[in-house]
Design an enzyme around this catalytic site. Structure first.
Site, mmCIF file in Angstrom:
data_model
loop_
_atom_site.group_PDB
_atom_site.id
_atom_site.type_symbol
_atom_site.label_atom_id
_atom_site.label_comp_id
_atom_site.label_asym_id
_atom_site.label_seq_id
_atom_site.Cartn_x
_atom_site.Cartn_y
_atom_site.Cartn_z
ATOM 1 N N ASP A 1 0.486 6.547 -0.090
ATOM 2 C CA ASP A 1 -0.658 5.434 -0.509
ATOM 3 C C ASP A 1 -1.842 5.403 0.215
ATOM 4 O O ASP A 1 -2.264 6.840 0.406
ATOM 5 C CB ASP A 1 0.636 4.567 1.256
ATOM 6 N N GLU B 1 -2.572 7.061 3.530
ATOM 7 C CA GLU B 1 -2.924 8.422 3.699
ATOM 8 C C GLU B 1 -1.624 9.080 4.275
ATOM 9 O O GLU B 1 -2.261 10.073 4.813
ATOM 10 C CB GLU B 1 -4.412 9.164 3.447
#
Length: 616
Positions: A346, A349
């Site tokens: 995402d 991270e």
């Protein structure tokens, strides 16, 4: 029901579920399936489970045959369906003495979607390429305390209405305003001395935290602001932005061709000389190619509209086949078309899954890319992109959870304990990924209720939310998420602009909670459509604008007197913390300022800000 079949038919060794015994424990009934570790070679076996107070607790024996393991429990929800949400991933808990087995465990609230049956356990021994499976087929009975009751809808602490002069002044297109500071500080992080041309440093913070890298995502979103300046600028200023954008295209092509990338075009970050960072990191991050392509296609379209050369765009921006060392867009678009089905980390991270934000920006890139490829005379690529866009669009409804009345930020098992499934990434997915075609746009009822849920859930969490007005008594918006400036990237401004443009506002049972909180005085009712000029319509639009300014005022209130924006604000004290002068923070504030100018009707705002400091 396809997922239930997949869950039951996982490949690999398997062991059938054996008899159980039940132990009473503080009003919870804990089922003991296996009291001692199984024999070697079994691989995975359920030890205990309980469903108590709405929480599923489970412990499992896992044979330690390799280091990298993924342990997953599949179950059915209260509709007796197995979906990608009806999954729990377990984590290491401890060793079992004198055996080769470990205990893996999970404790996850599942009462919102419910649970009826444990289907099976799978243990992926990644290093040896083997999957062990235990078929369960166990009916689950709730015990202990009742599951938590739904949290009552919060009452709005204020009813702001209309745009405010203090925010107009704070964001005016002058050197001394916050918008002027944001522009200057953002460009201070582009093409810094010693870095490759076309790169963006995430923040000039070299230790604690070390953000001295060129992140693909951050760079593309920053360059999207540069594009907005380019589209509005005149004279010398336009040439200045044009050069930066062509340099950015070259920089992206260099990244694509780096032989040391670990995940190819999904590589998340690079050193400032644009060589790949190869250390441990959350990879791949497949939104970067999409947002990079979006920014460059926007630039190319405007460049051509200004009578620029199509041959230049083909060789410097689009055609990665004929010009692989300098034209990145085709390659990024084809990567998105081929890889959108794969899970990705995402934008924070942290988690690898199927993310709403990533799907939204990928969809926008594919739709834009279809039109762009056709304009470039590349019908074959256009057909591939169009087909992928159609398939991707069909998956977006999966993110809507009717039980939660929420768009889930990721469609899969609970990760990192985020059982609420609420994340500001959903709002950002609309802001960065909406394709202006009516699919999950600014006024979509599911988007509105999700934005309402995400915003208000922070009221009891953040101590600074208790301060609701500034020193003059003006309303402060809700402090939301890990980066307060990110969520205020213009959603409420854009929603009010869209309602004004269409001249009508429809309210559904889904969107009603949003309006009940953000526009209670408008007196809106579900199932009704209100036309421009009506008291209800005008009151609702004014309320959205008032709250939008209140959210910006929250940023203003928490921003230091020097106007510098950091990575985040402390949830308890409101003091700026994290990386100083985060580039994305400045880019986000400027994007919100652009959205506000659209609402105010100031057609020259972006032009004045673009030309600021650059002679025409």
């Amino acid at each position: 029901m396809w997922f239930k079949q997949v869950a039951r038919l996982a490949l690999g060794s398997f062991v059938a579920f054996a008899g159980v015994s039940i132990a009473q424990n503080s009003a919870c009934q804990t089922v003991t399936a296996l009291s001692t570790a199984p024999a070697p070679g079994v691989g995975v076996a359920l030890e205990t489970y309980s469903y108590c107070g709405g929480t599923l607790n489970v412990t499992v024996y896992i044979e330690n045959v390799n280091y990298n393991k993924i342990v997953t429990l599949y179950y059915t929800n209260k509709q007796n369906q197995s979906t990608p949400l009806s999954v729990v991933q377990l984590g290491y808990s401890g060793d079992v003495a004198n055996t080769k087995y470990e205990i893996w465990a999970a404790s996850t609230p599942v009462y919102v979607d419910g649970i009826t049956e444990l289907l099976n356990l799978t243990y992926q021994a990644l290093d040896i390429g083997h999957t062990y499976t235990q078929v369960l087929g166990v009916n689950v009975v709730a015990t202990g305390a009742a599951a938590p009751a739904p949290v009552p809808a919060p009452s709005p602490y204020a009813n702001p209405s209309g745009l405010s002069q203090d925010i107009t002044n704070w964001l005016e297109a002058t050197n001394g305003s916050e918008a002027g500071i944001a522009k200057a500080r953002m460009f201070n992080n582009i093409n810094i001395p010693g870095a490759a041309n076309g790169t963006v440093i995430a923040a000039q913070s070299y230790t604690a935290p070390d953000y001295a890298y060129n992140w693909v995502r951050d760079s593309s979103l920053t360059m999207d602001v540069v594009y907005s300046f380019y589209a509005a600028a005149t004279g010398r200023a336009r040439g200045f932005y044009e050069q930066i954008l062509f340099e950015y295209a070259q920089s992206r092509a260099t990244e694509q061709n780096d032989p040391d990338t670990i995940t190819g075009l999904g590589e998340p970050k690079f050193y400032l000389n644009n060589s790949a960072f190869t250390g441990p990191w959350g990879r791949p991050q497949n939104d970067g190619p999409a947002t990079a392509a979006i920014t460059l296609m926007e630039f190319a379209n405007t460049y051509l509209a200004n009578k620029g050369s199509k041959d230049v765009i083909r060789s410097m921006i689009y055609d990665s086949t004929a010009h692989p060392d300098q034209a990145p867009v085709m390659k990024d678009l084809l990567f998105v078309a081929s890889n959108w089905t794969y899970s990705s980390f995402d934008l924070w991270e942290e988690e690898q899954a199927d993310h709403f934000y990533i799907r939204m920006v990928q969809r926008r890139a594919l739709l834009m890319g279809t039109a762009f490829a056709n304009m470039m005379g590349d019908s074959a690529t256009a057909a591939k992109l169009s087909s992928a866009a159609t398939a991707l669009t069909a998956t977006l409804p999966e993110f809507w959870d009717v039980n939660r009345q929420l768009i889930l930020y990721e469609y899969g098992p609970v990760l990192r304990g985020k059982s609420s499934y609420k994340d500001v990434a959903v709002v950002l997915g609309v802001i960065h990924g909406y394709a202006n075609d009516g699919v999950y746009g600014y006024t979509n009822d599911q988007i509105l209720v999700s934005a309402y849920q995400i915003a208000t859930c922070f009221l009891p969490v953040y101590k600074i939310a208790a301060t609701t007005t500034d020193v003059s008594g003006a309303v402060l918006g809700i402090p939301v998420g890990r980066y307060p400036e990110d969520v205020y990237d213009g959603l409420l401004y854009r929603a009010s602009a869209e309602y004004t443009a269409t001249g009508s506002l429809a309210v559904t049972t889904t969107s009603l909670p949003f309006f009940a909180y953000f526009a209670p005085d408008a007196g809106l009712a579900a199932g009704q459509t209100y036309k421009a000029g009506s008291q209800q319509f005008e009151a609702a639009v004014a309320a959205l604008q008032g709250w939008a300014d209140a959210f910006i005022r929250r940023i203003k209130f928490q921003t230091p007197t020097d106007g510098h924006l950091a990575e985040e604000f402390n949830r308890d004290t409101g003091v700026a913390q994290g990386a100083k002068d985060l580039t994305w923070s400045y880019a986000s504030l400027l994007t919100a300022a652009f959205a506000r100018a659209q609402v105010t009707g100031d057609k020259n705002y972006v032009k004045h800000l673009a030309n600021l400091g650059l002679t025409e």
